[in-house]
Design a protein around this motif. Structure first.
Motif: not given
Length: 172
Positions: A111-122, A169-170
């Protein structure tokens, strides 16, 4: 490190429905419009970033989302962001430039890479990512995306990019 067959086997093992379309290599978001027309769901752009402290980030956004890298760090709590080197991408995610994808997080057990997710994808009913190589695109539904992230024990930072604000996300 997983490769494409390994990733698809993992999706099958997790019971995540998926469809994959093979196509000529696509290296940038603006390429392959005729290919995208054949693929359902929200299409994506994925940025492998490194901040000034050395922390690694993967930003996964809808392909037409504007991402302000000069301001994003203030929203996600990172230091100033820049593109990460290809060698580091390959070391941490097992992919090369042009093939970076949310699915590559399966190759980052530390888990070296943190995820940023676009709300549009979520919020999208279906999302499409490269299956660890840029000569194909794999589509999964929202439940599959969430199951994949849960399997990896990844809680993304969800960003509403037009508002440049964190959300959850939740709550969606």
């Amino acid at each position: 490190m997983l490769d494409r067959p390994g990733l698809l086997a993992l999706l099958n093992h997790l019971g995540i429905a998926h469809a994959t379309l093979d196509h000529p290599a696509v290296f940038r978001v603006g390429e392959g419009a005729e290919v995208k027309a054949q693929i359902p769901g929200a299409h994506t752009k994925n940025l492998f970033l490194k901040d000034a402290r050395g922390d690694l980030w993967l930003v996964c956004a809808k392909d037409d989302t504007a991402i302000d890298l000069k301001r994003l760090h203030t929203v996600i709590g990172s230091a100033r962001l820049s593109f990460g080197p290809a060698e580091l991408m390959e070391e941490t995610l097992g992919v090369t430039p042009g093939s970076v994808t949310l699915f590559a997080l399966a190759n980052d057990p530390r888990r070296r890479v943190r995820l940023v997710l676009d709300l549009a994808l979520a919020e999208a009913a279906q999302v499409s990512f490269h299956p660890l190589e840029n000569t194909a695109t794999t589509t999964i539904d929202q439940a599959g995306l969430r199951a994949f992230l849960a399997h990896l024990q990844r809680e993304p930072l969800v960003v509403d990019f037009p508002e440049l604000a964190l959300t959850t996300l939740s709550a969606r």
